[in-house]
Write a protein that holds these residues in place. Structure first.
Motif, PDB file in Angstrom:
ATOM      1  N   VAL A 375       0.846  -1.195   0.000  1.00  0.00           N
ATOM      2  CA  VAL A 375       0.000   0.000   0.000  1.00  0.00           C
ATOM      3  C   VAL A 375       0.886   1.252   0.000  1.00  0.00           C
ATOM      4  O   VAL A 375       2.032   1.234   0.436  1.00  0.00           O
ATOM      5  CB  VAL A 375      -0.949   0.029   1.222  1.00  0.00           C
ATOM      6  CG1 VAL A 375      -1.965  -1.082   1.132  1.00  0.00           C
ATOM      7  CG2 VAL A 375      -0.161  -0.066   2.537  1.00  0.00           C
ATOM      8  N   ARG A 376       0.297   2.342  -0.507  1.00  0.00           N
ATOM      9  CA  ARG A 376       0.999   3.635  -0.517  1.00  0.00           C
ATOM     10  C   ARG A 376       0.955   4.239   0.890  1.00  0.00           C
ATOM     11  O   ARG A 376      -0.113   4.393   1.478  1.00  0.00           O
ATOM     12  CB  ARG A 376       0.326   4.597  -1.503  1.00  0.00           C
ATOM     13  CG  ARG A 376       0.633   4.310  -2.951  1.00  0.00           C
ATOM     14  CD  ARG A 376      -0.247   5.149  -3.883  1.00  0.00           C
ATOM     15  NE  ARG A 376      -0.276   6.563  -3.485  1.00  0.00           N
ATOM     16  CZ  ARG A 376       0.613   7.478  -3.862  1.00  0.00           C
ATOM     17  NH1 ARG A 376       1.639   7.121  -4.634  1.00  0.00           N
ATOM     18  NH2 ARG A 376       0.502   8.734  -3.475  1.00  0.00           N
ATOM     19  N   PHE A 377       2.145   4.597   1.391  1.00  0.00           N
ATOM     20  CA  PHE A 377       2.249   5.120   2.753  1.00  0.00           C
ATOM     21  C   PHE A 377       2.938   6.465   2.729  1.00  0.00           C
ATOM     22  O   PHE A 377       4.004   6.640   2.128  1.00  0.00           O
ATOM     23  CB  PHE A 377       3.037   4.134   3.623  1.00  0.00           C
ATOM     24  CG  PHE A 377       3.159   4.542   5.074  1.00  0.00           C
ATOM     25  CD1 PHE A 377       2.027   4.678   5.851  1.00  0.00           C
ATOM     26  CD2 PHE A 377       4.396   4.771   5.646  1.00  0.00           C
ATOM     27  CE1 PHE A 377       2.121   5.054   7.196  1.00  0.00           C
ATOM     28  CE2 PHE A 377       4.517   5.130   6.972  1.00  0.00           C
ATOM     29  CZ  PHE A 377       3.372   5.276   7.746  1.00  0.00           C
ATOM     30  N   LEU A 378       2.310   7.461   3.364  1.00  0.00           N
ATOM     31  CA  LEU A 378       2.853   8.809   3.450  1.00  0.00           C
ATOM     32  C   LEU A 378       3.315   9.030   4.891  1.00  0.00           C
ATOM     33  O   LEU A 378       2.492   9.216   5.790  1.00  0.00           O
ATOM     34  CB  LEU A 378       1.788   9.851   3.076  1.00  0.00           C
ATOM     35  CG  LEU A 378       1.193   9.721   1.673  1.00  0.00           C
ATOM     36  CD1 LEU A 378      -0.010  10.647   1.529  1.00  0.00           C
ATOM     37  CD2 LEU A 378       2.244  10.056   0.631  1.00  0.00           C
ATOM     38  N   PRO A 379       4.619   9.004   5.141  1.00  0.00           N
ATOM     39  CA  PRO A 379       5.106   9.115   6.532  1.00  0.00           C
ATOM     40  C   PRO A 379       4.908  10.524   7.096  1.00  0.00           C
ATOM     41  O   PRO A 379       5.113  11.525   6.410  1.00  0.00           O
ATOM     42  CB  PRO A 379       6.601   8.787   6.417  1.00  0.00           C
ATOM     43  CG  PRO A 379       6.787   8.180   5.065  1.00  0.00           C
ATOM     44  CD  PRO A 379       5.721   8.775   4.205  1.00  0.00           C
ATOM     45  N   PHE A 380       4.531  10.608   8.370  1.00  0.00           N
ATOM     46  CA  PHE A 380       4.440  11.897   9.039  1.00  0.00           C
ATOM     47  C   PHE A 380       5.795  12.590   9.105  1.00  0.00           C
ATOM     48  O   PHE A 380       5.884  13.808   9.132  1.00  0.00           O
ATOM     49  CB  PHE A 380       3.871  11.745  10.453  1.00  0.00           C
ATOM     50  CG  PHE A 380       2.391  11.459  10.500  1.00  0.00           C
ATOM     51  CD1 PHE A 380       1.537  11.976   9.557  1.00  0.00           C
ATOM     52  CD2 PHE A 380       1.862  10.667  11.511  1.00  0.00           C
ATOM     53  CE1 PHE A 380       0.179  11.721   9.587  1.00  0.00           C
ATOM     54  CE2 PHE A 380       0.492  10.408  11.572  1.00  0.00           C
ATOM     55  CZ  PHE A 380      -0.356  10.940  10.615  1.00  0.00           C
TER      56      PHE A 380
END
Length: 385
Positions: A375-380
């Motif tokens: 899955v596409r993950f956008l890190p904080f």
């Protein structure tokens, strides 16, 4: 937004560079030693164990003499390589052999432990490009080429206010005395922090009552001297949501509602010369839409070249079997096995999920997720930088 200003390099952290920074010198300026040891002529070190006299001592910052043939120079890290030397033998590969004599126990290779002039930066090179958002390493780079000050984009001027008669400021009412239906205004705190982190000059206009006239007055006042008006709450479809008609009365509302979950009641328009962005009132919706939409908008205002973060593909250690017609952003964190686990409650009012999580999983409209899917993950760590 237009305009630049010159600030001390010490104070430029997080600012956006307004013009290319060209180096007027080379780094290193001269060939220098990468090690404590001895500068040698390789022609003089014909075999391991050869003994040579020490003809000079070269510390960092001193100017050496040419290396006398048949001798070595004691040299320290960062010191200029003397003319005639073509290698450095590190201290551990030598041993004292009497008064001012050194035994060289390892044959050097060409240019061993020599840092060449300009190997980091060449004179005339662009070391930082216009549009770059400055951080610790880039500030060090600017200082390294002699820049005591930098020309940067002017700070965006942002007016921030919340709407809602249910909102209470922490400290004004004790938790045990809160009236039914009231909540503490958490959005005001995290939005102000996010704006400050993006280099904005923030005017906090507090909480505006749920009345059309009060909302109109607040918007009119905010539009006078700000680049952006950012509001939280009041952009949904309820009878007490007055931001939409107030913006339309003073300017234009060009976008209202987006196909994103959480964050559907998001608005964009203009009030006078100022941009207007209305965020949802629910804290997670407000936080997520700020990161995804307001952050790149503010960076664009400052002329930044990098606006978005790159998603990374990470295995899902969860299942998301129900698809939605909207694009969803799920709060998740990395587990010990390098996969992603979801916070148990994905509600738009559950701010705990933002504290707990490491980032957002980007789920496309109509998509389901099975355990093990990438899955596409956008890190904080990227979204909050």
């Amino acid at each position: 937004m237009a305009g630049t200003e010159t600030v001390s390099t010490f104070d430029a952290d997080g600012r956006v560079l307004a013009r290319d920074l060209v180096s007027a010198l080379q780094i290193p300026p001269q060939d220098n030693s990468a090690m404590d040891g001895y500068a040698v002529r390789r022609a003089d070190v014909t075999e391991e164990g050869v003994m040579l006299p020490v003809s000079q001592r070269i510390a960092a910052g001193s100017t050496p003499s040419a290396l006398a043939p048949g001798s070595v120079a004691r040299i320290f890290t960062g010191a200029v390589i003397p003319e005639g030397a073509d290698a450095v033998v590190m201290q551990e590969d030598t041993e004292a052999a009497g008064d001012q004599l050194v035994r060289v126990n390892r044959l050097p290779i060409p240019a061993q432990f020599i840092r060449r002039s300009g190997e980091d930066v060449m004179r005339g090179a662009v070391v930082l490009a216009a549009g770059e958002r400055l951080h610790a390493a880039s500030l060090g780079m600017a200082a390294g080429v002699g820049m005591a000050s930098l020309e940067v984009a002017r700070r965006p001027r942002v007016a921030l206010f919340s709407t809602g008669d249910e909102l209470v400021m922490p400290g004004t009412v004790a938790p045990e005395n809160m009236k039914p239906g009231t909540i503490y205004n958490s959005n005001r705190f995290f939005l102000r922090s996010l704006l400050k982190g993006l280099g904005c000059d923030v005017t906090d206009m507090g909480i505006v009552p749920d009345r059309l006239d009060a909302t109109v007055n607040a918007l009119r006042e905010a539009s006078q001297q700000h680049d952006l008006i950012l509001t939280s709450g009041g952009v949904s479809v309820g009878e007490e949501d007055h931001v939409k008609p107030a913006v339309q009365a003073l300017g234009s509302l060009d976008l209202w509602q987006i196909a994103v979950k959480p964050g559907k009641p998001f608005a964009y328009g203009t009030v006078g010369a100022a941009h207007f962005i209305g965020l949802p009132g629910n804290p997670v919706s407000s936080f997520v839409t700020f990161l995804l939409l307001v952050r790149p908008f503010l960076l664009k205002l400052q002329g930044a070249s990098k606006l978005h973060v790159n998603a990374v593909m990470v295995p899902a250690h969860f299942a998301w079997p129900r698809s939605d017609k909207r694009r969803e952003f799920l709060r998740a964190r990395l587990d010990a096995q390098g996969g992603l686990e979801l916070f148990t409650n994905q509600g738009s009012g559950v701010l705990t999920s933002m504290v707990w999580g490491d980032g957002l999983v980007d789920v496309a409209p109509g998509q389901t997720v099975a355990h093990g899917d990438a899955v596409r993950f956008l890190p904080f760590s990227e979204l909050l930088a």
